[in-house]
Design a protein around this motif. Structure first.
Motif, PDB file in Angstrom:
ATOM      1  N   VAL A  75      14.831 -49.094  39.488  1.00 19.69           N
ATOM      2  CA  VAL A  75      14.659 -48.082  38.456  1.00 19.69           C
ATOM      3  C   VAL A  75      13.793 -46.939  38.989  1.00 19.69           C
ATOM      4  N   VAL A  76      12.582 -47.269  39.422  1.00 19.56           N
ATOM      5  CA  VAL A  76      11.634 -46.292  39.966  1.00 19.56           C
ATOM      6  C   VAL A  76      10.680 -46.999  40.922  1.00 19.56           C
ATOM      7  N   HIS A  77       9.904 -46.190  41.634  1.00 20.83           N
ATOM      8  CA  HIS A  77       8.777 -46.636  42.464  1.00 20.83           C
ATOM      9  C   HIS A  77       9.194 -47.455  43.678  1.00 20.83           C
ATOM     10  N   GLY A  78      10.450 -47.290  44.106  1.00 17.85           N
ATOM     11  CA  GLY A  78      10.887 -47.954  45.324  1.00 17.85           C
ATOM     12  C   GLY A  78      10.193 -47.366  46.543  1.00 17.85           C
ATOM     13  N   ILE A  79       9.864 -48.224  47.508  1.00 17.78           N
ATOM     14  CA  ILE A  79       9.171 -47.796  48.732  1.00 17.78           C
ATOM     15  C   ILE A  79      10.197 -47.524  49.823  1.00 17.78           C
ATOM     16  N   PRO A  80      10.150 -46.359  50.469  1.00 20.15           N
ATOM     17  CA  PRO A  80      11.093 -46.068  51.557  1.00 20.15           C
ATOM     18  C   PRO A  80      11.050 -47.123  52.656  1.00 20.15           C
ATOM     19  N   ASN A  81      12.241 -47.382  53.241  1.00 16.64           N
ATOM     20  CA  ASN A  81      12.339 -48.389  54.296  1.00 16.64           C
ATOM     21  C   ASN A  81      13.422 -48.005  55.293  1.00 16.64           C
ATOM     22  N   ASN A  82      13.709 -48.883  56.218  1.00 14.17           N
ATOM     23  CA  ASN A  82      14.666 -48.599  57.292  1.00 14.17           C
ATOM     24  C   ASN A  82      16.072 -49.125  57.023  1.00 14.17           C
ATOM     25  N   GLU A  83      16.361 -49.512  55.798  1.00 12.06           N
ATOM     26  CA  GLU A  83      17.699 -49.987  55.463  1.00 12.06           C
ATOM     27  C   GLU A  83      18.606 -48.790  55.180  1.00 12.06           C
ATOM     28  N   PRO A  84      19.726 -48.645  55.917  1.00  5.51           N
ATOM     29  CA  PRO A  84      20.594 -47.477  55.725  1.00  5.51           C
ATOM     30  C   PRO A  84      21.255 -47.468  54.346  1.00  5.51           C
ATOM     31  N   LEU A  85      21.400 -46.291  53.794  1.00  8.70           N
ATOM     32  CA  LEU A  85      22.180 -46.135  52.577  1.00  8.70           C
ATOM     33  C   LEU A  85      23.649 -46.379  52.866  1.00  8.70           C
ATOM     34  N   LYS A  86      24.372 -46.884  51.867  1.00  5.67           N
ATOM     35  CA  LYS A  86      25.780 -47.217  52.044  1.00  5.67           C
ATOM     36  C   LYS A  86      26.653 -46.382  51.108  1.00  5.67           C
ATOM     37  N   GLU A  87      27.899 -46.174  51.509  1.00  8.87           N
ATOM     38  CA  GLU A  87      28.884 -45.515  50.657  1.00  8.87           C
ATOM     39  C   GLU A  87      28.941 -46.229  49.308  1.00  8.87           C
ATOM     40  N   GLY A  88      28.856 -45.428  48.245  1.00  9.73           N
ATOM     41  CA  GLY A  88      28.919 -45.994  46.905  1.00  9.73           C
ATOM     42  C   GLY A  88      27.573 -46.297  46.284  1.00  9.73           C
ATOM     43  N   ASP A  89      26.493 -46.214  47.072  1.00 11.74           N
ATOM     44  CA  ASP A  89      25.149 -46.376  46.519  1.00 11.74           C
ATOM     45  C   ASP A  89      24.793 -45.182  45.628  1.00 11.74           C
ATOM     46  N   ILE A  90      23.779 -45.370  44.786  1.00 15.15           N
ATOM     47  CA  ILE A  90      23.068 -44.236  44.196  1.00 15.15           C
ATOM     48  C   ILE A  90      21.609 -44.382  44.596  1.00 15.15           C
ATOM     49  N   ILE A  91      20.901 -43.250  44.642  1.00 14.50           N
ATOM     50  CA  ILE A  91      19.497 -43.284  45.041  1.00 14.50           C
ATOM     51  C   ILE A  91      18.690 -42.295  44.191  1.00 14.50           C
ATOM     52  N   SER A  92      17.728 -42.828  43.450  1.00 12.27           N
ATOM     53  CA  SER A  92      16.807 -41.984  42.700  1.00 12.27           C
ATOM     54  C   SER A  92      15.691 -41.545  43.632  1.00 12.27           C
ATOM     55  N   ILE A  93      15.509 -40.230  43.737  1.00 16.96           N
ATOM     56  CA  ILE A  93      14.431 -39.677  44.551  1.00 16.96           C
ATOM     57  C   ILE A  93      13.441 -38.977  43.626  1.00 16.96           C
ATOM     58  N   ASP A  94      12.232 -39.512  43.577  1.00 15.23           N
ATOM     59  CA  ASP A  94      11.151 -38.964  42.765  1.00 15.23           C
ATOM     60  C   ASP A  94      10.115 -38.396  43.724  1.00 15.23           C
ATOM     61  N   CYS A  95       9.736 -37.136  43.499  1.00 13.33           N
ATOM     62  CA  CYS A  95       8.898 -36.423  44.461  1.00 13.33           C
ATOM     63  C   CYS A  95       7.794 -35.666  43.733  1.00 13.33           C
ATOM     64  N   GLY A  96       6.622 -35.587  44.373  1.00 15.11           N
ATOM     65  CA  GLY A  96       5.519 -34.815  43.825  1.00 15.11           C
ATOM     66  C   GLY A  96       4.926 -33.894  44.878  1.00 15.11           C
ATOM     67  N   ALA A  97       4.344 -32.800  44.423  1.00 17.05           N
ATOM     68  CA  ALA A  97       3.655 -31.874  45.322  1.00 17.05           C
ATOM     69  C   ALA A  97       2.393 -31.365  44.633  1.00 17.05           C
ATOM     70  N   LEU A  98       1.358 -31.178  45.412  1.00 17.41           N
ATOM     71  CA  LEU A  98       0.078 -30.674  44.908  1.00 17.41           C
ATOM     72  C   LEU A  98      -0.249 -29.374  45.632  1.00 17.41           C
ATOM     73  N   LYS A  99      -0.371 -28.292  44.849  1.00 16.15           N
ATOM     74  CA  LYS A  99      -0.738 -26.995  45.421  1.00 16.15           C
ATOM     75  C   LYS A  99      -1.586 -26.242  44.395  1.00 16.15           C
ATOM     76  N   ASN A 100      -2.573 -25.524  44.881  1.00 19.93           N
ATOM     77  CA  ASN A 100      -3.459 -24.743  44.006  1.00 19.93           C
ATOM     78  C   ASN A 100      -4.087 -25.608  42.919  1.00 19.93           C
ATOM     79  N   GLY A 101      -4.264 -26.884  43.215  1.00 25.36           N
ATOM     80  CA  GLY A 101      -4.934 -27.771  42.274  1.00 25.36           C
ATOM     81  C   GLY A 101      -4.055 -28.344  41.188  1.00 25.36           C
TER      82      GLY A 101
END
Length: 270
Positions: A75-101
């Protein structure tokens, strides 16, 4: 305590949010069968730093990476790893950035190659539910109005709405008040006022709403092993109405998706 933002602070938050949006757009071209989530994570960290920002998730609550990468039944909070993505997968990418506080926090669920029609419908309904919720983020509405709208839309489509994980206020801290559940009762919860900024983020399961956590202490999965999707925008109340600070435009340009779903919530002259 809810931290109300000035117009100047909201513009700084927009800058952080758009760095995340651009990062997701960059990654959209890289999500394909055979790549690893750890490789995508490295690309994202380099991109965010090149934009003059810091990765918002790296080290936050001791999280070990720049991206939360959650394929298929995660669902969320998966940790990146070395397992290749496969055809037919879906992947949720959640990203954050901190700038100017200030933080930006933004998510998109990608198809890896060609996916089945039923999984594509899950993605489409989840993304649509995000805007159903955003529409209710207006002065004098309440937290429950957003949650109810998302829940009804999603459950009417036949999907499970995760209860344990919620959206949140956003600002100088990644997770501020108020919590923003994707379920609720109309007219309940904290009232929305001018200058509030929140992250609205439906998390929708193809089957049961129930979830479980891996022993890594981070990764959340569906209890029945069916796929889950996750989309997220940063939204401010400006002139009483919702305005999206982040955008999927960079992602959709790469993927060739044409939609006007963000149009009612784009920045206007203030």
């Amino acid at each position: 305590m809810i931290h109300i933002k000035t117009r100047e602070e909201i513009e700084l938050m927009r800058e952080s949010a758009l760095i995340v949006s651009k990062t997701l757009g960059m990654l959209a071209a890289e999500v394909k069968p055979g790549v690893t989530t750890l490789y995508l994570d490295k690309l994202a960290e380099e991109f965010i730093r090149a934009e003059g920002a810091e990765p918002g998730f790296l080290g936050l609550y001791d999280f070990p990476n720049t991206l939360c990468m959650s394929p298929n039944a995660q669902v969320v909070h998966g940790i990146p790893n070395n397992e290749p993505l496969k055809e037919g997968d879906i992947i949720s990418i959640d990203c954050g950035a901190l700038k100017n506080g200030f933080y930006g926090d933004h998510a998109y669920t990608f198809a890896v190659g060609k996916i089945t029609d039923d999984v594509q419908r899950l993605l489409d309904i989840t993304r649509a539910s995000l805007y159903v919720g955003i529409e209710q983020f207006r002065v004098n509405n309440r937290v429950g109005d957003v949650g109810y709208a998302i829940q009804k839309f999603t459950e009417d489509a036949g999907y499970g709405v995760v209860r344990e994980l919620v959206g949140h206020g956003l600002g100088r801290i990644m997770h501020e008040e108020p919590e923003m559940p994707n379920y609720g009762r109309r007219g309940r919860g904290k009232k929305f006022v001018e200058g509030m900024v929140v992250a609205i983020e439906p998390m929708t399961n193809m089957g049961t709403k129930n979830i479980k956590q891996l022993k890594d202490g981070w990764t959340i999965l569906t209890a029945d092993g069916k796929p889950s999707a996750h989309f997220e925008h940063d939204v401010a109340i400006i002139n009483g109405a919702p305005e999206i600070l982040s955008t999927f435009d960079y992602v959709h340009e790469v993927l060739g998706i044409k939609t006007d779903e963000e149009a009612p919530y784009k920045k206007t002259a203030h």
